[in-house]
Design a protein around this motif. Sequence first.
Motif, PDB file in Angstrom:
ATOM      1  N   GLY A 167       0.747  -1.110   0.194  1.00 37.12           N
ATOM      2  CA  GLY A 167       0.069   0.038  -0.005  1.00 37.12           C
ATOM      3  C   GLY A 167       0.996   1.368   0.013  1.00 37.12           C
ATOM      4  N   ILE A 168       1.972   1.282   0.753  1.00 40.08           N
ATOM      5  CA  ILE A 168       2.818   2.313   0.930  1.00 40.08           C
ATOM      6  C   ILE A 168       3.744   2.527  -0.540  1.00 40.08           C
ATOM      7  CG2 ILE A 168       5.033   3.087   1.812  1.00 40.08           C
ATOM      8  CD1 ILE A 168       4.313   1.963   4.422  1.00 40.08           C
ATOM      9  N   LYS A 169       3.970   1.402  -1.025  1.00 42.65           N
ATOM     10  CA  LYS A 169       4.495   1.572  -2.580  1.00 42.65           C
ATOM     11  C   LYS A 169       3.756   2.107  -3.607  1.00 42.65           C
ATOM     12  CE  LYS A 169       6.079  -2.754  -2.191  1.00 42.65           C
ATOM     13  NZ  LYS A 169       6.999  -3.905  -2.802  1.00 42.65           N
ATOM     14  N   THR A 170       2.391   1.669  -3.475  1.00 42.65           N
ATOM     15  CA  THR A 170       1.408   2.250  -4.446  1.00 42.65           C
ATOM     16  C   THR A 170       1.402   3.582  -4.234  1.00 42.65           C
ATOM     17  OG1 THR A 170       0.426  -0.107  -4.501  1.00 42.65           O
ATOM     18  CG2 THR A 170      -0.798   1.795  -5.315  1.00 42.65           C
ATOM     19  N   ALA A 171       1.046   3.978  -2.960  1.00 45.15           N
ATOM     20  CA  ALA A 171       0.888   5.571  -2.597  1.00 45.15           C
ATOM     21  C   ALA A 171       2.100   6.237  -3.213  1.00 45.15           C
ATOM     22  CB  ALA A 171       0.893   5.814  -1.142  1.00 45.15           C
ATOM     23  N   GLU A 172       3.464   5.597  -3.028  1.00 45.89           N
ATOM     24  CA  GLU A 172       4.600   6.525  -3.739  1.00 45.89           C
ATOM     25  C   GLU A 172       4.589   6.646  -5.034  1.00 45.89           C
ATOM     26  OE1 GLU A 172       7.559   4.495  -0.360  1.00 45.89           O
ATOM     27  OE2 GLU A 172       7.535   3.860  -2.572  1.00 45.89           O
ATOM     28  N   ALA A 173       3.845   5.696  -5.801  1.00 49.32           N
ATOM     29  CA  ALA A 173       3.846   5.540  -7.348  1.00 49.32           C
ATOM     30  C   ALA A 173       2.908   6.672  -7.715  1.00 49.32           C
ATOM     31  CB  ALA A 173       3.311   4.085  -7.795  1.00 49.32           C
ATOM     32  N   VAL A 174       1.700   6.840  -7.189  1.00 54.14           N
ATOM     33  CA  VAL A 174       0.867   7.689  -7.515  1.00 54.14           C
ATOM     34  C   VAL A 174       1.372   9.192  -7.077  1.00 54.14           C
ATOM     35  CG1 VAL A 174      -1.535   8.665  -6.623  1.00 54.14           C
ATOM     36  CG2 VAL A 174      -1.388   6.334  -6.927  1.00 54.14           C
TER      37      VAL A 174
END
Length: 531
Positions: free
Chosen positions: A516-523
């Motif tokens: 979830g953190i990695k996806t937030a970073e990507a966005v």
Amino acid sequence: MIRISQLKLSVNHSEEDLKKKAAKTLKLQPADIRRVTVVKQSVDARKKSSEVLFIYTVDVEVAKEDKVLHRVNSPNIAKAEKKEYQFPEPGTERLEHRPVIIGSGPAGLFCALMLARAGFGPIVFERGERVEERKRSVLQFWQGGELKSNSNVQFGEGGAGTFSDGKLNTLVKDPLMRNRKVLEVFVEFGADPSILYKNKPHIGTDVLSVIVKNMREEIIRLGGTFYFQSCVTDFRIKDGALKAITVNGSEEFETDVTVLAVGHSARDTFERLLERSVPIEKKAFAVGLRIQHPQRDINAAQYGAAEIEALGAADYKVTHQCANGRGVYSFCMCPGGYVVDASSEPGRLAVNGMSYHARDGVNANSALIVTVTPQDFPEDSPLAGIAYQRRLEEAAYQCGGGKIPVQLYRDFKKKRATTAFGDVAPAFEGRYAMANLRDFFPDTLSESLIEGVEAFNGRIAGFSRGDAILAGVESRTSSPVRIPRDERFESSIKGIYPCGEGAGYAGGITSAAMDGIKTAEAVAARFSVPT
């Protein structure tokens, strides 16, 4: 700060004992130590017959660190390197709408929290209830009430991990400190600080539910929005890009970024995504049965004593490679826990394990599972694994008459129904009935489990005891599908960001939260903050 590793002390040591040990290792007096911070604590139980030890890594603050380091010469002593997690700066692409997150399990919650803290004001759609209401619904179901298809052990705020042991260990490599960030967030919202250094940290379902509520309130305070009992039922896709989602079959929300953090049991969502030509792949997962032993026996086997207060309930992890080529291994081991009815669909039954923070139940339980691959699925569809799960769950439901089917291990070996328990007292949350699990569990997998249990007895005395209690079916170990994503974490359908365990990128609370953190970073690294 000076870091010392491999400090060994009795499990009954005091705080002063740790300080004295650190001072002696650095050739100092205890008065020279300003502060000792525990970085890691693990258990050495190899010499059960003599003494069980704690092994520490600690950071020590002293005056004239360089002088001290120069004087001591040991591979276990070095200057401490402080690493901290860094969230990326916002990108430049424009967002027309606030980012949408589907699902409020660990992946969805951590994605929402990170985006909220970056100013993105995420909108979270959760098909189930708030965690406070969800707990009541689950308890009513366990007591014989109606199953709520959208709010149960699998669905609702907090995700499936809310009703588990709350284990926080993971095998995911962590050079960017995301794992540490997850633990720090849990502590920030109510977890015991000891999870920051214990080798096998856990929270427990009772504490985790409080943390989930606190995280939600913080996301809202930062400008996020939650919609509960709001199931995303459709996706409007045009020219290879997601344009809108439909909620509860009627209300449409336009979107240009939607994070799919739906969890491993969102079967209807996977079906609709496939209908809308979103690429989905079938993948291997595992199925099995839950086994219960007296916790005191597991303690004695692991620690050499039925009870050591400083250590609490012992856990275990066992694996075995069978002669038929299949692997059998323990999964989601719950010390001092309960086997729970984890069903989410009418007429189908699944089980899971759960512990409270104190882990003070009389039994230990774990899933004993066997890997199944697409070669085991009769269908060729991307959703063939779901069909395989459903067939097992339907048969388990019938076997137990709608209740959790249970059987003693000795009866399982002889393919006969159990009629009475032995000395192991059953520990369940949810109704159960004695049955013959061989009526629905495939023979190939059953024989693999038996071979595994007999092998495990050589490592944990009493593991193959005849009155150990089996229950099934454990079918939700991980997602049976993967939703492919590119290096920017985006599906080939633009605007869709597959995330977490349901999308096939995690396998537990911590790894899902990290994803979830990695996806937030990507966005965040791609888009500017919406205005």
